[in-house]
Design a protein around this motif. Sequence first.
Motif, PDB file in Angstrom:
ATOM      1  N   ASP A 457       0.836  -1.191   0.000  1.00 47.93           N
ATOM      2  CA  ASP A 457       0.000   0.000   0.000  1.00 47.93           C
ATOM      3  C   ASP A 457       0.877   1.249   0.000  1.00 47.93           C
ATOM      4  OD1 ASP A 457       0.960   0.289   2.597  1.00 47.93           O
ATOM      5  OD2 ASP A 457      -0.874  -0.453   3.528  1.00 47.93           O
ATOM      6  N   TRP A 458       0.266   2.419  -0.061  1.00 47.22           N
ATOM      7  CA  TRP A 458       1.030   3.657  -0.181  1.00 47.22           C
ATOM      8  C   TRP A 458       1.919   3.898   1.039  1.00 47.22           C
ATOM      9  CZ3 TRP A 458       3.191   6.756  -3.285  1.00 47.22           C
ATOM     10  CH2 TRP A 458       3.630   8.020  -2.865  1.00 47.22           C
ATOM     11  N   LYS A 459       1.402   3.641   2.233  1.00 42.55           N
ATOM     12  CA  LYS A 459       2.194   3.852   3.438  1.00 42.55           C
ATOM     13  C   LYS A 459       3.447   2.986   3.432  1.00 42.55           C
ATOM     14  CE  LYS A 459       1.882   3.752   8.495  1.00 42.55           C
ATOM     15  NZ  LYS A 459       1.015   3.453   9.667  1.00 42.55           N
ATOM     16  N   ILE A 596      -3.009   1.173  -5.717  1.00 41.99           N
ATOM     17  CA  ILE A 596      -2.876   1.993  -4.499  1.00 41.99           C
ATOM     18  C   ILE A 596      -3.627   3.313  -4.612  1.00 41.99           C
ATOM     19  CG2 ILE A 596      -0.644   0.996  -3.865  1.00 41.99           C
ATOM     20  CD1 ILE A 596       0.638   3.597  -4.983  1.00 41.99           C
ATOM     21  N   GLU A 598      -6.650   4.022  -4.128  1.00 42.10           N
ATOM     22  CA  GLU A 598      -7.610   4.224  -3.044  1.00 42.10           C
ATOM     23  C   GLU A 598      -6.904   4.506  -1.719  1.00 42.10           C
ATOM     24  OE1 GLU A 598     -10.793   4.478  -3.566  1.00 42.10           O
ATOM     25  OE2 GLU A 598     -10.486   4.075  -5.705  1.00 42.10           O
ATOM     26  N   SER A 599      -5.712   3.945  -1.515  1.00 38.98           N
ATOM     27  CA  SER A 599      -5.036   4.068  -0.214  1.00 38.98           C
ATOM     28  C   SER A 599      -4.036   5.204  -0.147  1.00 38.98           C
ATOM     29  CB  SER A 599      -4.306   2.750   0.108  1.00 38.98           C
ATOM     30  OG  SER A 599      -3.228   2.542  -0.804  1.00 38.98           O
ATOM     31  N   CYS A 600      -3.710   5.834  -1.284  1.00 43.82           N
ATOM     32  CA  CYS A 600      -2.619   6.809  -1.289  1.00 43.82           C
ATOM     33  C   CYS A 600      -3.075   8.184  -0.818  1.00 43.82           C
ATOM     34  CB  CYS A 600      -2.009   6.912  -2.690  1.00 43.82           C
ATOM     35  SG  CYS A 600      -3.102   7.684  -3.897  1.00 43.82           S
TER      36      CYS A 600
END
Length: 680
Positions: A457-459, A596, A598-600
């Motif tokens: 994911d982005w994190k 990613i 949606e999560s960024c």
Amino acid sequence: MIINSPTNISLAVLISCLTLFIPNTRVSAQTFLKNWCSGNGNYTTGGKFEYNLNRLLYRQFYNQGPIYGFYNTSEGEDPDKVYGLFLCRGDVAPGLCQSCIDASTSNISEKCPGEKEAIIWFDECLVHYSNRSFFTIMESTPAYIMYNVRNVTDPNTFLQIVAKTFTNVTDMAISSKNLYATIKVNVSSSVTLHELVQCTPDLSEFACENCLASAIALLPNFISDGKQGARVLLPSCNVRYELYPFYGEPRGEAPAPSATNITSSESSSKGVKRRKPPWIGIISPVIGSCLLIVIVGLCILLRRKKRSEKEKENSQEAELLQLRREIGEEFPSDNYREEKVMDSHEFSLIRLDVIRAATANFSNECKLGEGGFGPVYKGTLVDGKEIAVKRLSRTSGQGLIELKNEVILIARLQHKNLVRLLGCCLEEHEKLLIYEYMPNKSLDVFLFDPNMGQSLDWKMRMNIACGIARGLLYLHEDSRLRIIHRDLKASNILLDGEMNPKISDFGMARIFGVNQDKANTNRIVGTYGYMAPEYAMEGLFSVKSDIFSFGVLLLEMISGQKNNSFHLRENGESLLTFAWKLWSEGRGLELTDPSIKESCDRVQVLKCIHIGLLCVQEDPADRPTMSLVVHMLGADTTPLTRPSQPAFSVGRDVRTLDPMGLIHKASTFNEVTLSDVSPR
């Protein structure tokens, strides 16, 4: 040629005799032309797909070449099924055909590591494998053009002759059994045109004709420019023309019986007693003498070969002993002689029997993958500690240099974002490096796989990017040595159990002096797509070379795509120029990996694209330092300068676009490349 010894005399006579009785067939060493890596996904190292691929390349393809020069088959079951074929040029002798297949299957895995589809072209053959069924399908992309740099005097007339001849030879090919044909035409009293066309024999006549038409359609510009020769390489067919003979007689076609042979046969059937030709009594002793010389010559050659191999072994053993002595002086340790394995906080020389026991004698079950200089194995020591063992190839000419460089360099470095080198082993011609084990392998395994990429994911990507940046900052500014890595890329970023990044593979690294800021080299090393332009073109490298590579890596982490296999049909941009175009038009978020989106954090994504573009500026002076990069990644309010458009992406071919798809051009003369850059 000077002959001054009995051995040379025997060999000279041997060669003379052999030329009398060996047929005049065209034989040459395998000549690599081009390779194509699809970039459509990577298989998991050690997984079922890799197992099926290896069985296809090294078992299914072995000893099939000498039969017909073409073979297609598949291995395994869906979803890990692998399809593959090879095709040898129609005039290549069976032995050379098999040698070319062996060279192709070996090189395709090295040039396209982890790829689920790839093609490699040699002058004598091609090999194509994929995770999809492509048999009997006419494919005209990718397309590669290679041309002779010499020109003819009358291009317009030459164009007409070449075009008409290609029409004739195409008709010959589609009516032949193997979909292969050659032709030669006298252009003038002193000039002869030679042409060759060939399709994979699994195509229908109609599909073959279409494929050849597609290939020939790419040639007129070169013929109009007056080029004396050119070739087009497609997955399903290839065409070529030259003003010199570049092919031999078709394979598998025996000459028709002559009138003399027919008369002899008829006379024998009627019981006519024929006199033995007088030349038989003369030639028989000559043949007997030549056979004797052949046997003697072979014995001499075998003895010389054994002596040469022995000398090579002795030389390598001496080099290993010297290297072991140097490393022992750098890092004194008694662990090499004693029974204990090693101290967990020190670098050690480790016994070979310990490594063999840890890796089940380098078994395939323990193999993690294949690197640039040899395979890597997972091992477990007697105390339960897991290790990774890099086994440098015995045939690698650069292995000792890189091993010494990596041992003496990385063993002195201590940082949480650098992989730890625990020890090495230099026994019995083995060159082994022992590292801490990274259970999640390398970043490219996750980043460029559509399925695996969803777990990043982005994190997590931001954490990895920041960790890589901190590791580079340590190398450039904070360690007691100033180090340029020179081969920073996704496959050299290892991930521990918590997905923390660790920079690895310091075999190409260079140490700088305190007041030194750049250097020059004649030996270009590294990986296409990650090289800074001043390094690839002029051999100049500095800390800014690593920063360029970091910028490429950062943009790859945002997009989930490789720079060196990034293809767009619209304008043929590299990942770098495409990213700049989107960013400059205010559409930077379109670069984001769909997995990613949606999560960024959109603000962070745009900032990271901006930082990546600053890192890949053409002028090294315009790139930020690593300390500034770390600060920019961690701060939210740091003002950023506006980047200019990246000039180009090093390692990509010059491309033009065509209705048939992407065309790759490589300027050659008699297939010898004009470029002298030789990255691994």
